[in-house]
Design a protein around this motif. Structure first.
Motif, mmCIF file in Angstrom:
data_model
loop_
_atom_site.group_PDB
_atom_site.id
_atom_site.type_symbol
_atom_site.label_atom_id
_atom_site.label_comp_id
_atom_site.label_asym_id
_atom_site.label_seq_id
_atom_site.Cartn_x
_atom_site.Cartn_y
_atom_site.Cartn_z
ATOM 1 N N VAL A 374 0.724 -1.241 0.280
ATOM 2 C CA VAL A 374 0.121 -0.257 0.049
ATOM 3 C C VAL A 374 0.451 1.411 -0.082
ATOM 4 C CG1 VAL A 374 -1.894 -1.013 1.321
ATOM 5 C CG2 VAL A 374 -0.001 0.111 2.617
ATOM 6 N N VAL A 388 -4.979 5.234 4.475
ATOM 7 C CA VAL A 388 -4.391 3.955 2.969
ATOM 8 C C VAL A 388 -4.967 5.160 1.571
ATOM 9 C CG1 VAL A 388 -4.767 2.228 1.154
ATOM 10 C CG2 VAL A 388 -4.135 1.749 4.335
ATOM 11 N N GLN A 390 -3.398 4.753 -1.897
ATOM 12 C CA GLN A 390 -3.341 3.838 -2.986
ATOM 13 C C GLN A 390 -3.375 1.959 -2.200
ATOM 14 O OE1 GLN A 390 -0.489 5.023 -5.533
ATOM 15 N NE2 GLN A 390 -0.539 2.934 -7.175
ATOM 16 N N VAL A 391 -3.792 0.960 -3.102
ATOM 17 C CA VAL A 391 -3.007 -0.184 -3.028
ATOM 18 C C VAL A 391 -3.357 -1.057 -4.283
ATOM 19 C CG1 VAL A 391 -4.628 -2.622 -2.409
ATOM 20 C CG2 VAL A 391 -5.353 -0.602 -1.222
ATOM 21 N N THR A 392 -1.586 -1.953 -3.965
ATOM 22 C CA THR A 392 -1.124 -2.345 -5.028
ATOM 23 C C THR A 392 -1.774 -3.865 -5.349
ATOM 24 O OG1 THR A 392 1.187 -1.531 -4.530
ATOM 25 C CG2 THR A 392 0.457 -3.279 -6.006
ATOM 26 N N ALA A 397 -1.672 -6.708 1.001
ATOM 27 C CA ALA A 397 -2.686 -5.774 1.461
ATOM 28 C C ALA A 397 -4.200 -5.925 1.175
ATOM 29 C CB ALA A 397 -2.882 -4.167 1.407
ATOM 30 N N ALA A 398 -3.942 -5.718 -0.414
ATOM 31 C CA ALA A 398 -5.478 -5.937 -1.511
ATOM 32 C C ALA A 398 -6.388 -7.636 -0.763
ATOM 33 C CB ALA A 398 -4.742 -6.023 -3.136
ATOM 34 N N ILE A 402 -8.073 -4.749 2.520
ATOM 35 C CA ILE A 402 -7.614 -3.222 2.843
ATOM 36 C C ILE A 402 -7.555 -2.566 1.686
ATOM 37 C CG2 ILE A 402 -6.153 -1.775 3.584
ATOM 38 C CD1 ILE A 402 -4.458 -3.645 5.334
ATOM 39 N N GLN A 403 -8.957 -1.324 1.766
ATOM 40 C CA GLN A 403 -9.012 -0.875 0.648
ATOM 41 C C GLN A 403 -8.793 0.989 1.001
ATOM 42 O OE1 GLN A 403 -13.214 -0.192 1.220
ATOM 43 N NE2 GLN A 403 -13.435 -3.070 0.788
ATOM 44 N N VAL A 404 -8.775 1.474 -0.577
ATOM 45 C CA VAL A 404 -8.338 2.913 0.049
ATOM 46 C C VAL A 404 -9.043 4.276 0.555
ATOM 47 C CG1 VAL A 404 -8.067 5.739 -1.502
ATOM 48 C CG2 VAL A 404 -7.430 3.154 -2.716
#
Length: 458
Positions: A374, A388, A390-392, A397-398, A402-404
């Protein structure tokens, strides 16, 4: 004997009562012959008139306790054809001379005081020469050589100094420590970054405590963790350090820092662990997050040139790598800090993290960086946590959901107050470690298996 009793009555004529030789007129008598002249005084003393030699009587009257025998003392009758010794009246100095008398007395007092002061100085000087002096005492016997007591700074220094080296590049110097007898050395990436970019130009020099100086080669480095490994060429029989652990350190624990501050090799300082898990940027990449450390804070004096040297516990085990100092004029961490001096706030990479990175470099020539997958920032609302941004895709995290916009406030039991705190917490772990992230006010938690990627070497 001349009677000078002022109580005796004197006749008004020149004859003594009851007969006898006439008494010559006294020059002090108002009935004397000739003009009466006032006596002249100098410095308050009466002038003495010229006189004939005094001839004492043949049989002076007997005086007992100041009085003549038989009552009133008879008037004194001098022998014939002699001149009486004049008896001046009690003189009273004129008033005009009293000031002079006082001044003379003061002068005498001052002269006496000066003489006393000179005498006091002479006595003091004589006493100083004869008083006992430390210089007169023989020095104590030289102490027999013996090992320093275990657990002391002296013992730690004796053990570690042979293993600490000074590293020089074209434009600076730093420190490092030996981990293998053939001269394998661990240091900071920012200490040898310039030499690594120079390639095979042999611009890196390694100086050992025994005076030996050799060329060094960079085997590998990680700018995100600020760890690098150097090989000293053509050496053997060097003393390696003992590595400890940093996950059980306690705030207040005593530590020793060793290195080459300001080009002063072999410098030893001591202090305590001031704090743990302090997010800190230390050299390497100046973009910020790329070099954030989960640092040990210490008040042991660390200065420019200490970077790469060991932070040691009182058992003589390396528990950290000295990497950065706080400088009020440095504007933050990293290279800006290297321009100032110690203000009692220094930072070291925990040895648990550094050991893992160094081991990877020795074995593969490369290091692996632990990642969450992230990009984060400190919330603009002023609340604590790491938001957060940005999520890769496909990252750790994705995969955990996990979310923006999510705000991470804890990782396991560790509080997360800023974005740097989350980066430092993730870097303290190894790829594959499982952690629990708390989102927001604690109403939601997420289990994450951390990933890894090749560490940057820029």
């Amino acid at each position: 004997m001349t009677d000078t009793n002022p109580g005796a009555q004197q006749p008004e004529s020149g004859h003594a009562p009851g007969g006898g030789e006439p008494t010559p007129p006294s020059p002090w008598s108002p009935h004397g012959h000739g003009a009466v002249e006032e006596p002249q005084y100098a410095s308050g003393a009466a002038a003495q008139p010229q006189e004939a030699p005094y001839v004492p009587p043949q049989e002076p009257p007997q005086v007992l306790f100041g009085s003549a025998v038989g009552g009133q003392p008879p008037p004194y009758v001098p022998p014939a054809h002699t001149q009486t010794y004049p008896t001046p009246p009690p003189s009273t100095p004129p008033r005009r001379s009293s000031g002079l008398v006082v001044r003379v007395a003061v002068l005498a007092l001052l002269v006496g005081g000066g003489a006393g002061a000179v005498g006091g100085l002479l006595v003091a000087d004589r006493n100083a020469r004869t008083a006992p002096s430390a210089l007169d005492t023989a020095p104590p016997a030289k102490q027999a050589s013996a090992p320093a007591p275990s657990g002391t700074v002296e013992a730690v220094a004796d053990k570690l100094l042979p293993s600490v080296v000074q590293l020089r590049t074209r434009s600076g110097e730093g420190s490092g420590f030996v981990i293998r007898q053939d001269g394998l050395i661990v240091t900071n990436n920012h200490v040898i970054a310039e030499a690594a970019q120079d390639g095979a130009n042999n611009t890196l020099k390694v100086s050992f405590q025994d005076g030996q100086v050799v060329d060094g080669t960079v085997l590998g480095r990680d700018s995100s963790s600020d760890v690098a490994v150097v090989q000293a060429k053509g050496v053997s029989g060097k003393t390696p350090v003992a590595l400890g652990r940093s996950d059980d350190l306690k705030t207040g624990q005593s530590v020793v820092a060793i290195g080459s501050p300001f080009d002063l090799s072999g410098t030893v300082t001591s202090g305590i662990v001031s704090s743990l898990h302090r997010p800190t940027s230390a050299g390497g990449d100046e973009t910020g997050q790329a070099t954030v450390l989960d640092a040990i804070q210490t008040d042991a004096a660390i200065n420019p040139g200490n970077s790469g040297g060991p932070l040691v516990n009182m058992s003589g085990q390396v528990i950290g790598i000295n990497s950065a100092i706080y400088s009020p004029n440095g504007g933050g961490g990293g290279r800006g800090q290297q321009q100032g001096g110690s203000v009692g706030i220094g930072f070291a990479i925990p040895i648990d993290q550094a050991r893992r990175t160094a081991d990877e470099i020795v074995k593969t020539g490369k290091a692996t960086q632990t990642v969450l997958g992230v990009s984060v920032q400190t919330p603009q609302t002023g609340t604590a946590g790491a938001q957060v941004s940005q999520v890769t895709g496909g990252g750790a995290a994705a995969q955990a959901g996990i979310q923006v916009g999510d705000v991470v406030t804890k990782m396991d039991d560790r509080r997360i107050d800023t974005s740097d705190a989350l980066v430092a917490a993730v870097r303290s772990k190894a790829p594959g470690d499982k952690v629990t992230l708390t989102i927001g006010n604690g109403t939601r938690t997420v289990q994450v298996t951390l990933g890894g990627q090749p560490a940057p070497t820029n």
